[in-house]
Design a protein around this motif. Structure first.
Motif, mmCIF file in Angstrom:
data_model
loop_
_atom_site.group_PDB
_atom_site.id
_atom_site.type_symbol
_atom_site.label_atom_id
_atom_site.label_comp_id
_atom_site.label_asym_id
_atom_site.label_seq_id
_atom_site.Cartn_x
_atom_site.Cartn_y
_atom_site.Cartn_z
ATOM 1 N N LYS A 1 3.284 5.642 -2.598
ATOM 2 C CA LYS A 1 4.756 6.779 -3.742
ATOM 3 C C LYS A 1 4.216 6.519 -5.379
ATOM 4 O O LYS A 1 4.739 8.238 -5.377
ATOM 5 N N GLN B 1 1.038 -0.955 -0.302
ATOM 6 C CA GLN B 1 -0.323 0.098 0.395
ATOM 7 C C GLN B 1 0.632 0.931 0.393
ATOM 8 O O GLN B 1 0.656 2.324 -0.657
ATOM 9 N N SER B 2 1.736 1.428 0.931
ATOM 10 C CA SER B 2 2.641 2.425 0.648
ATOM 11 C C SER B 2 3.381 2.567 -0.097
ATOM 12 O O SER B 2 3.487 3.755 -0.590
ATOM 13 N N ASP B 3 4.397 1.404 -1.338
ATOM 14 C CA ASP B 3 4.680 1.614 -2.406
ATOM 15 C C ASP B 3 3.615 1.882 -2.941
ATOM 16 O O ASP B 3 4.201 3.225 -4.536
#
Length: 172
Positions: A38, A33-35
């Motif tokens: 970004k 989710q973070s990737d």
């Protein structure tokens, strides 16, 4: 009775004491989710940088917009714009990321060295299961803009580059 902090953690589905397998699955899900977030930031900040549409909102620069709206400093904004622009030209790297074959850490490593001419070779190397640390070593061994070095070409020391600057009086 639990504290407000403990209630907030449970509401966010953050549970202490889970078995290792479940913790690992949740870590991977959070990283994914973070990737993806970004990649979204890199895309839209690069798009804004190329269109200057932020001026419609009364901001004099993209850095001013990103600071006001995202709480980003100028360096972080520049980094996302740089990566977003590189991914527009490195379609194989972007596709490998979007399809889940490589993570954001490898994307950041690849955009530093890959060119459209050699990106397929770099993507193949990144997808081979090589750890990020070893991918970074391969990038350091390669010539800028070139392909990964042939595994059989490991003779001698890796090339080291550094910049030398000097101030010399005008009469010299």
């Amino acid at each position: 009775m639990s504290s407000p902090h403990e209630q907030a953690l449970r509401a966010a589905d953050l549970i202490s004491g889970l078995p290792l397998g479940e913790v690992e699955a949740r870590l991977k899900r959070g990283l994914h989710q973070s990737d993806r977030g970004k990649r979204t930031l890199a895309f839209y900040l690069a798009d804004l940088a190329d269109t200057d549409v932020q001026q419609l909102g009364g901001y004099h620069s993209l850095a001013g917009f990103a600071e006001a709206k995202l709480d980003f400093d100028e360096r972080r904004t520049r980094e996302y714009v740089r990566v977003g622009r590189k991914l527009m030209e490195l379609e194989a790297v972007d596709r490998a990321f979007l399809e889940g074959h490589i993570g954001w850490a490898k994307v950041l490593a690849l955009v530093a060295v890959a060119t459209p001419e050699h990106e397929d070779a770099w993507v193949a190397l990144a997808r081979s299961g090589i750890p990020c640390r070893e991918l970074d070593r391969e990038i350091q061994r390669a010539h800028p803009g070139g392909p990964p070095r042939d595994p059989s070409d490991r003779k001698g020391l890796s090339e080291k580059r550094f910049r030398v600057t000097a101030k010399v009086p005008a009469l010299t």
